[in-house]
Design a protein around this motif. Structure first.
Motif, PDB file in Angstrom:
ATOM      1  N   ARG A 131       0.820  -1.182  -0.019  1.00 11.09           N
ATOM      2  CA  ARG A 131      -0.099  -0.056   0.189  1.00 11.09           C
ATOM      3  C   ARG A 131       0.860   1.182   0.080  1.00 11.09           C
ATOM      4  NH1 ARG A 131      -5.231   1.505   3.891  1.00 11.09           N
ATOM      5  NH2 ARG A 131      -5.934   3.089   2.574  1.00 11.09           N
ATOM      6  N   LEU A 132       1.850   1.232   0.663  1.00 12.84           N
ATOM      7  CA  LEU A 132       2.964   2.426   0.807  1.00 12.84           C
ATOM      8  C   LEU A 132       3.673   2.585  -0.866  1.00 12.84           C
ATOM      9  CD1 LEU A 132       4.364   4.539   2.439  1.00 12.84           C
ATOM     10  CD2 LEU A 132       6.309   2.711   2.562  1.00 12.84           C
ATOM     11  N   MET A 133       3.897   1.439  -1.260  1.00  9.07           N
ATOM     12  CA  MET A 133       4.272   1.817  -2.846  1.00  9.07           C
ATOM     13  C   MET A 133       3.165   2.274  -3.745  1.00  9.07           C
ATOM     14  SD  MET A 133       7.308   1.256  -2.696  1.00  9.07           S
ATOM     15  CE  MET A 133       7.240   2.253  -1.182  1.00  9.07           C
ATOM     16  N   GLU A 134       1.830   1.751  -3.333  1.00  9.46           N
ATOM     17  CA  GLU A 134       0.655   2.127  -4.451  1.00  9.46           C
ATOM     18  C   GLU A 134       0.560   3.818  -4.251  1.00  9.46           C
ATOM     19  OE1 GLU A 134      -2.586  -0.125  -3.049  1.00  9.46           O
ATOM     20  OE2 GLU A 134      -1.604  -1.988  -3.895  1.00  9.46           O
ATOM     21  N   ASN A 135       0.663   4.228  -3.129  1.00  9.75           N
ATOM     22  CA  ASN A 135       0.655   5.698  -2.703  1.00  9.75           C
ATOM     23  C   ASN A 135       1.794   6.481  -2.874  1.00  9.75           C
ATOM     24  OD1 ASN A 135      -2.659   5.742  -2.198  1.00  9.75           O
ATOM     25  ND2 ASN A 135      -1.659   3.846  -1.076  1.00  9.75           N
ATOM     26  N   PHE A 136       2.926   5.820  -2.953  1.00  9.91           N
ATOM     27  CA  PHE A 136       4.329   6.407  -2.749  1.00  9.91           C
ATOM     28  C   PHE A 136       4.147   7.990  -3.207  1.00  9.91           C
ATOM     29  CE2 PHE A 136       8.371   7.700  -4.338  1.00  9.91           C
ATOM     30  CZ  PHE A 136       9.221   7.220  -3.596  1.00  9.91           C
TER      31      PHE A 136
END
Length: 417
Positions: free
Chosen positions: A61-66
């Motif tokens: 999720r962090l990478m999706e919303n980086f």
């Protein structure tokens, strides 16, 4: 701030009690909400939301919303391009402006990016040097073994510290002559590399050994300490930040001076938990309400060093690699430490081993076993089941070692059936 962080890491005694930790966190997060969260498009409208009510984060999720979470205006594809080019060329010096980009594959294979600003790099170096610099009176030589270099790590280099990066993708023999020429006073490396150095016997006499990136097992710690004659310190650091460090008494403490850790308990009997991280020092890529899949076992006893930050008895490994065996009261967690102890107590000599559970089959690989291993291993497994009041899976024994699925050694794993 870097000087005060250095002095605190070197001479400070840590927090006196839990109340002091809570007060420190309250002040730090009040400032973080005011100074950092408004600069993140993702968190801008969530600055006053309680930490536990913030969106739950994972690496995916962090990478999706980086692109929206970071405060530097850096797009995910832009950062990934810089990181991948560095990985391919092995030149890790390019940055995006003054922001360093790093790539982590992680033990799960989930690719992750991390950022560091000059301020974050200076703070990290101040803490590391303050805690682990052997002597302020002498120039130090640091050998740093890692899969990838980064400006964050090179921040350790200064007029009093000669820093050399040793690329773990380089053939092993190529390192030894460089290492002996450097004659490091400090070696920072994964536990596996420290173990290889202990076996290879290079002509070096480091004053500090620091294990990073992998779980340091008791048997490895003992072998490395015996080979070099100095204790092994441990830094538990992930893409998400520096989570724990050993103190002067040798205990691993959560880094509660930098972050707040909530516990998602997965085994009430031992208190084993997955940490949920809220970091108030990471400004470039805020890490808030972030659940790691590492499993930590707490040690409730007070530490001789006097610091009240939570002690960690051991890092079990990834949550996906926990062994659960059926018992009369339901599934029972079988600690990786129980498997390690079982193997260590076998009446035979070994070079190394692995335990892999697939469904109701436990495959154990014994490398270099001298003598008959099957009967004592079956007896030991049955005894472990009796002591834990559960039923062990079917045993299959192999010689040698299985292929490693990733760059980080994991002696106990769970794979799909």
């Amino acid at each position: 701030m870097s000087l005060s962080a250095f002095l605190s890491a070197r001479y400070g005694r840590g927090f006196r009690d839990r109340a002091q930790i809570e007060a420190h966190h309250a002040r730090a997060f009040a400032l973080f909400r005011q100074r950092v969260m408004p600069r993140s498009p993702f968190y801008r409208d969530l600055a006053q939301v309680p930490l536990a009510a913030l969106p739950r984060m994972s690496k995916a999720r962090l990478m999706e919303n980086f692109s929206a979470i970071n405060t530097c205006g850096i797009r995910y594809d832009q950062a990934l391009d810089v990181a991948l080019r560095a990985e391919e060329s092995r030149d890790f010096s390019p940055m995006i402006g003054k922001v360093a980009v790093g790539l982590s594959t992680g033990t799960s294979g989930q690719r992750g990016l991390f950022l560091s600003t000059p301020r974050e790099r200076a703070l990290w170096a101040a803490i590391m040097l303050g805690r682990f610099w052997p002597s302020l009176a002498r120039r130090q030589r640091v050998a740093f073994f890692m899969r990838a270099d980064n400006a964050l790590y090179r921040r350790l280099s200064n007029p009093l510290v000669r820093f050399q990066f040793f690329d773990m993708l380089t053939p092993w023999q190529d390192h030894l002559s460089r290492l002996e020429a450097l004659d490091p006073t400090v070696v920072i490396a994964p536990a596996r590399i420290l173990g290889q150095l202990a076996l290879a016997g290079p002509r070096i006499a480091p004053q500090r050994l620091i294990s990073v990136a992998e779980t340091l097992l008791p048997e490895d710690r003992a072998a490395i300490t015996a080979a070099f004659g100095v204790p092994v310190d441990e830094v538990y650091q992930a893409t998400e930040g520096v989570l724990a460090m050993t103190c002067r008494a040798g205990s691993l403490h959560l880094n509660e001076g930098w972050l707040r850790v909530e516990r998602d308990v997965i085994d009430p009997a031992t208190g084993a938990f997955c940490p949920i991280i809220h970091d108030f020092t990471r400004e470039s890529l805020p890490i808030l309400n972030y659940r790691l899949d590492d499993v930590l076992v707490p040690d409730p006893a007070p530490c001789p060093c006097g610091c009240a930050s939570l002690r960690i008895a051991r890092i079990e490994g990834r949550e996906d690699d926990m062994l659960w065996w059926p018992g009369r009261a339901g599934l029972r967690l079988v600690p990786a430490d129980a498997i390690r102890t079982m193997i260590a107590c076998l009446p035979l000599r070994l070079r190394d081993w692995r335990a892999i559970q697939r469904g109701n089959v436990l495959e154990i690989w014994l490398d270099g076993a001298e003598g008959d291993a099957e009967r004592p291993l079956r007896d030991a497994l049955a005894d472990l089941g009796r002591r834990l009041d559960c039923t062990p899976p079917e045993l299959r024994l192999h010689a040698g070692l299985p292929p490693e699925p990733d760059a980080k050694r994991r002696r106990v794993r769970v794979l799909p059936a």
